[in-house]
Design a protein around this motif. Structure first.
Motif, PDB file in Angstrom:
ATOM      1  N   GLY A   1      38.488 -20.999 -52.085  1.00  0.00           N
ATOM      2  CA  GLY A   1      39.278 -21.806 -51.156  1.00  0.00           C
ATOM      3  C   GLY A   1      38.469 -22.552 -50.118  1.00  0.00           C
ATOM      4  O   GLY A   1      38.978 -22.893 -49.054  1.00  0.00           O
ATOM      5  N   ILE A   2      37.204 -22.844 -50.456  1.00  0.00           N
ATOM      6  CA  ILE A   2      36.315 -23.532 -49.512  1.00  0.00           C
ATOM      7  C   ILE A   2      36.015 -24.923 -50.056  1.00  0.00           C
ATOM      8  O   ILE A   2      35.368 -25.062 -51.100  1.00  0.00           O
ATOM      9  CB  ILE A   2      35.000 -22.743 -49.320  1.00  0.00           C
ATOM     10  CG1 ILE A   2      35.299 -21.322 -48.827  1.00  0.00           C
ATOM     11  CG2 ILE A   2      34.077 -23.464 -48.354  1.00  0.00           C
ATOM     12  CD1 ILE A   2      34.126 -20.366 -48.945  1.00  0.00           C
ATOM     13  N   SER A   3      36.477 -25.945 -49.378  1.00  0.00           N
ATOM     14  CA  SER A   3      36.231 -27.327 -49.813  1.00  0.00           C
ATOM     15  C   SER A   3      34.761 -27.670 -49.594  1.00  0.00           C
ATOM     16  O   SER A   3      34.239 -27.501 -48.488  1.00  0.00           O
ATOM     17  CB  SER A   3      37.118 -28.307 -49.026  1.00  0.00           C
ATOM     18  OG  SER A   3      38.479 -28.075 -49.315  1.00  0.00           O
ATOM     19  N   SER A   4      34.108 -28.142 -50.639  1.00  0.00           N
ATOM     20  CA  SER A   4      32.673 -28.416 -50.525  1.00  0.00           C
ATOM     21  C   SER A   4      32.306 -29.633 -51.343  1.00  0.00           C
ATOM     22  O   SER A   4      33.067 -30.089 -52.199  1.00  0.00           O
ATOM     23  CB  SER A   4      31.865 -27.199 -50.998  1.00  0.00           C
ATOM     24  OG  SER A   4      32.175 -26.880 -52.343  1.00  0.00           O
ATOM     25  N   ILE A   5      31.121 -30.150 -51.076  1.00  0.00           N
ATOM     26  CA  ILE A   5      30.629 -31.323 -51.796  1.00  0.00           C
ATOM     27  C   ILE A   5      29.119 -31.197 -51.972  1.00  0.00           C
ATOM     28  O   ILE A   5      28.396 -30.836 -51.037  1.00  0.00           O
ATOM     29  CB  ILE A   5      30.986 -32.628 -51.037  1.00  0.00           C
ATOM     30  CG1 ILE A   5      30.538 -33.856 -51.833  1.00  0.00           C
ATOM     31  CG2 ILE A   5      30.407 -32.636 -49.621  1.00  0.00           C
ATOM     32  CD1 ILE A   5      31.081 -35.160 -51.287  1.00  0.00           C
ATOM     33  N   GLY A   6      28.642 -31.462 -53.180  1.00  0.00           N
ATOM     34  CA  GLY A   6      27.216 -31.396 -53.446  1.00  0.00           C
ATOM     35  C   GLY A   6      26.517 -32.694 -53.083  1.00  0.00           C
ATOM     36  O   GLY A   6      26.995 -33.773 -53.435  1.00  0.00           O
ATOM     37  N   VAL A   7      25.411 -32.598 -52.366  1.00  0.00           N
ATOM     38  CA  VAL A   7      24.644 -33.783 -51.981  1.00  0.00           C
ATOM     39  C   VAL A   7      23.146 -33.513 -52.158  1.00  0.00           C
ATOM     40  O   VAL A   7      22.702 -32.374 -52.109  1.00  0.00           O
ATOM     41  CB  VAL A   7      24.921 -34.219 -50.517  1.00  0.00           C
ATOM     42  CG1 VAL A   7      26.351 -34.646 -50.335  1.00  0.00           C
ATOM     43  CG2 VAL A   7      24.590 -33.099 -49.539  1.00  0.00           C
ATOM     44  N   THR A   8      22.401 -34.588 -52.371  1.00  0.00           N
ATOM     45  CA  THR A   8      20.939 -34.506 -52.368  1.00  0.00           C
ATOM     46  C   THR A   8      20.433 -35.269 -51.146  1.00  0.00           C
ATOM     47  O   THR A   8      21.205 -35.899 -50.426  1.00  0.00           O
ATOM     48  CB  THR A   8      20.334 -35.145 -53.631  1.00  0.00           C
ATOM     49  OG1 THR A   8      20.463 -36.571 -53.535  1.00  0.00           O
ATOM     50  CG2 THR A   8      21.035 -34.657 -54.890  1.00  0.00           C
ATOM     51  N   GLY A   9      19.131 -35.234 -50.959  1.00  0.00           N
ATOM     52  CA  GLY A   9      18.560 -35.979 -49.846  1.00  0.00           C
ATOM     53  C   GLY A   9      18.729 -37.470 -49.978  1.00  0.00           C
ATOM     54  O   GLY A   9      18.660 -38.212 -48.989  1.00  0.00           O
ATOM     55  N   SER A  10      18.968 -37.951 -51.211  1.00  0.00           N
ATOM     56  CA  SER A  10      19.172 -39.381 -51.429  1.00  0.00           C
ATOM     57  C   SER A  10      20.550 -39.834 -50.970  1.00  0.00           C
ATOM     58  O   SER A  10      20.730 -40.987 -50.567  1.00  0.00           O
ATOM     59  CB  SER A  10      19.008 -39.719 -52.920  1.00  0.00           C
ATOM     60  OG  SER A  10      17.733 -39.347 -53.383  1.00  0.00           O
ATOM     61  N   ASP A  11      21.547 -38.963 -51.059  1.00  0.00           N
ATOM     62  CA  ASP A  11      22.914 -39.334 -50.717  1.00  0.00           C
ATOM     63  C   ASP A  11      23.048 -39.637 -49.227  1.00  0.00           C
ATOM     64  O   ASP A  11      22.732 -38.804 -48.380  1.00  0.00           O
ATOM     65  CB  ASP A  11      23.884 -38.200 -51.091  1.00  0.00           C
ATOM     66  CG  ASP A  11      23.925 -37.942 -52.585  1.00  0.00           C
ATOM     67  OD1 ASP A  11      23.947 -38.928 -53.344  1.00  0.00           O
ATOM     68  OD2 ASP A  11      23.950 -36.771 -52.989  1.00  0.00           O
ATOM     69  N   GLY A  12      23.514 -40.840 -48.936  1.00  0.00           N
ATOM     70  CA  GLY A  12      23.694 -41.221 -47.533  1.00  0.00           C
ATOM     71  C   GLY A  12      22.405 -41.270 -46.747  1.00  0.00           C
ATOM     72  O   GLY A  12      22.426 -41.233 -45.518  1.00  0.00           O
ATOM     73  N   GLY A  13      21.268 -41.351 -47.462  1.00  0.00           N
ATOM     74  CA  GLY A  13      19.986 -41.316 -46.755  1.00  0.00           C
ATOM     75  C   GLY A  13      19.825 -40.040 -45.958  1.00  0.00           C
ATOM     76  O   GLY A  13      19.301 -40.035 -44.846  1.00  0.00           O
ATOM     77  N   LEU A  14      20.283 -38.914 -46.543  1.00  0.00           N
ATOM     78  CA  LEU A  14      20.295 -37.647 -45.806  1.00  0.00           C
ATOM     79  C   LEU A  14      18.907 -37.217 -45.361  1.00  0.00           C
ATOM     80  O   LEU A  14      18.698 -36.841 -44.208  1.00  0.00           O
ATOM     81  CB  LEU A  14      20.939 -36.551 -46.665  1.00  0.00           C
ATOM     82  CG  LEU A  14      20.895 -35.130 -46.100  1.00  0.00           C
ATOM     83  CD1 LEU A  14      21.542 -35.063 -44.720  1.00  0.00           C
ATOM     84  CD2 LEU A  14      21.557 -34.155 -47.066  1.00  0.00           C
ATOM     85  N   MET A  15      17.933 -37.260 -46.297  1.00  0.00           N
ATOM     86  CA  MET A  15      16.586 -36.821 -45.943  1.00  0.00           C
ATOM     87  C   MET A  15      15.546 -37.792 -46.496  1.00  0.00           C
ATOM     88  O   MET A  15      15.548 -38.099 -47.684  1.00  0.00           O
ATOM     89  CB  MET A  15      16.301 -35.422 -46.515  1.00  0.00           C
ATOM     90  CG  MET A  15      17.123 -34.315 -45.914  1.00  0.00           C
ATOM     91  SD  MET A  15      16.640 -32.674 -46.548  1.00  0.00           S
ATOM     92  CE  MET A  15      17.119 -32.782 -48.285  1.00  0.00           C
ATOM     93  N   TYR A  16      14.689 -38.266 -45.621  1.00  0.00           N
ATOM     94  CA  TYR A  16      13.543 -39.071 -46.037  1.00  0.00           C
ATOM     95  C   TYR A  16      12.287 -38.200 -45.924  1.00  0.00           C
ATOM     96  O   TYR A  16      12.185 -37.331 -45.044  1.00  0.00           O
ATOM     97  CB  TYR A  16      13.398 -40.312 -45.169  1.00  0.00           C
ATOM     98  CG  TYR A  16      14.364 -41.423 -45.540  1.00  0.00           C
ATOM     99  CD1 TYR A  16      14.034 -42.351 -46.524  1.00  0.00           C
ATOM    100  CD2 TYR A  16      15.602 -41.537 -44.912  1.00  0.00           C
ATOM    101  CE1 TYR A  16      14.909 -43.362 -46.881  1.00  0.00           C
ATOM    102  CE2 TYR A  16      16.498 -42.544 -45.256  1.00  0.00           C
ATOM    103  CZ  TYR A  16      16.137 -43.455 -46.242  1.00  0.00           C
ATOM    104  OH  TYR A  16      17.012 -44.447 -46.602  1.00  0.00           O
ATOM    105  N   ALA A  17      11.352 -38.441 -46.835  1.00  0.00           N
ATOM    106  CA  ALA A  17      10.150 -37.611 -46.863  1.00  0.00           C
ATOM    107  C   ALA A  17       8.932 -38.436 -47.230  1.00  0.00           C
ATOM    108  O   ALA A  17       9.033 -39.564 -47.722  1.00  0.00           O
ATOM    109  CB  ALA A  17      10.319 -36.467 -47.857  1.00  0.00           C
ATOM    110  N   LYS A  18       7.782 -37.852 -46.989  1.00  0.00           N
ATOM    111  CA  LYS A  18       6.508 -38.431 -47.416  1.00  0.00           C
ATOM    112  C   LYS A  18       5.749 -37.347 -48.178  1.00  0.00           C
ATOM    113  O   LYS A  18       6.072 -36.154 -48.061  1.00  0.00           O
ATOM    114  CB  LYS A  18       5.696 -38.904 -46.216  1.00  0.00           C
ATOM    115  CG  LYS A  18       5.284 -37.780 -45.269  1.00  0.00           C
ATOM    116  CD  LYS A  18       4.492 -38.318 -44.085  1.00  0.00           C
ATOM    117  CE  LYS A  18       4.070 -37.181 -43.149  1.00  0.00           C
ATOM    118  NZ  LYS A  18       3.299 -37.687 -41.982  1.00  0.00           N
TER     119      LYS A  18
END
Length: 259
Positions: free
Chosen positions: A93-110
């Motif tokens: 009963g927990i609404s959730s959504i899977g995301v990666t760092g690419s989705d919505g510019g969530l995480m940028y890295a070098k």
């Protein structure tokens, strides 16, 4: 937004997380907390690499990630593992959504060390507002530890413990929780309920903390240095919540501990 909790689940724990663990997440929501879940997937990645006969090596505890290995890492983390967790959350009963760092510019890295580690990344930014938007509509983000490069083409494998700590600091979470297969930091088979960062370092030096627990407590300490008030080590095999309290080892900085 207050009372945000970042929960990191190791890849070896995904298949063995108890129903009580997920009920605990639901209980946290009912008590006004907003969970964010970060997961790893090392064992499943190893299995698929072996099946595909792709060589993989570790350098200083980190998987050297070639382009060929990276394709498998993304397939497992952002596909199999994320979806498995989302299904388990929805079952409870927990609404959730899977995301990666690419989705919505969530995480940028070098690149952390391109020559020796390949596509292992170091986070340089976290899109806090993207996460807040998901939380505001009642979603639990389930994040695979893959980040995008500044050129929007490269993508990087990030240590999941590190991702959890970085996200917790960026979003000013109430606490960050590292889920393990033991009930917390143990000494003489007894849970250490509270410890400071310097005490944890002492436990590493004297051998009380060893093996796979070391990167978890070090990520916890890193998050404290970044501004977190506290971090916790908990079990995925037992209830996450006892009443209104989270069960496990609480780690605080020396400064927070004396307040």
């Amino acid at each position: 937004m207050e009372k945000i909790i970042v929960i990191k689940c190791g890849g070896s724990m995904i298949d063995t997380l108890s129903d009580d663990f997920f009920k605990g997440i639901k209980s946290l929501q009912e008590n006004g907390y907003h969970p964010i879940i970060v997961h790893g997937g090392g064992p499943a990645i190893n299995d698929l690499l072996n099946h595909l006969q792709i060589n993989s090596e570790f350098v200083n505890g980190l998987r050297k990630t070639t382009h060929e290995v990276m394709e498998v890492v993304e397939m497992v983390l952002s596909g199999t593992i994320t979806n498995k967790l989302v299904r388990k959350l929805h079952k409870h009963g927990i609404s959730s959504i899977g995301v990666t760092g690419s989705d919505g510019g969530l995480m940028y890295a070098k690149p952390q060390d391109l020559e020796n580690l390949g596509l292992v990344g170091e986070i340089i930014s976290v899109n806090k507002q993207f996460l807040l938007n998901l939380l505001s509509i009642g979603m639990v983000p389930v994040i695979s530890p893959i980040a995008i490069g500044m050129n929007h083409e490269d993508y990087y494998n990030i240590n999941a413990d590190t991702v959890a700590g970085e996200i917790a600091v960026a979003i000013n979470a109430d606490k960050v929780i590292f889920v393990t297969d033991v009930p917390g930091v143990l000494k003489d088979n007894e849970i250490i309920e509270k410890a400071t960062d310097s005490e944890i370092l002492g436990f590493i030096d004297d051998g009380t903390i060893s093996g796979g627990m070391i990167p978890k407590v070090m990520a916890a300490i890193h998050s404290l240095k970044g501004g977190m008030r506290e971090a916790m080590i908990v079990s995925g095999h037992k209830p996450l919540v006892d009443g209104a309290s989270i069960v496990g080892t609480t780690i605080k900085s020396e400064l927070e501990a004396v307040k």
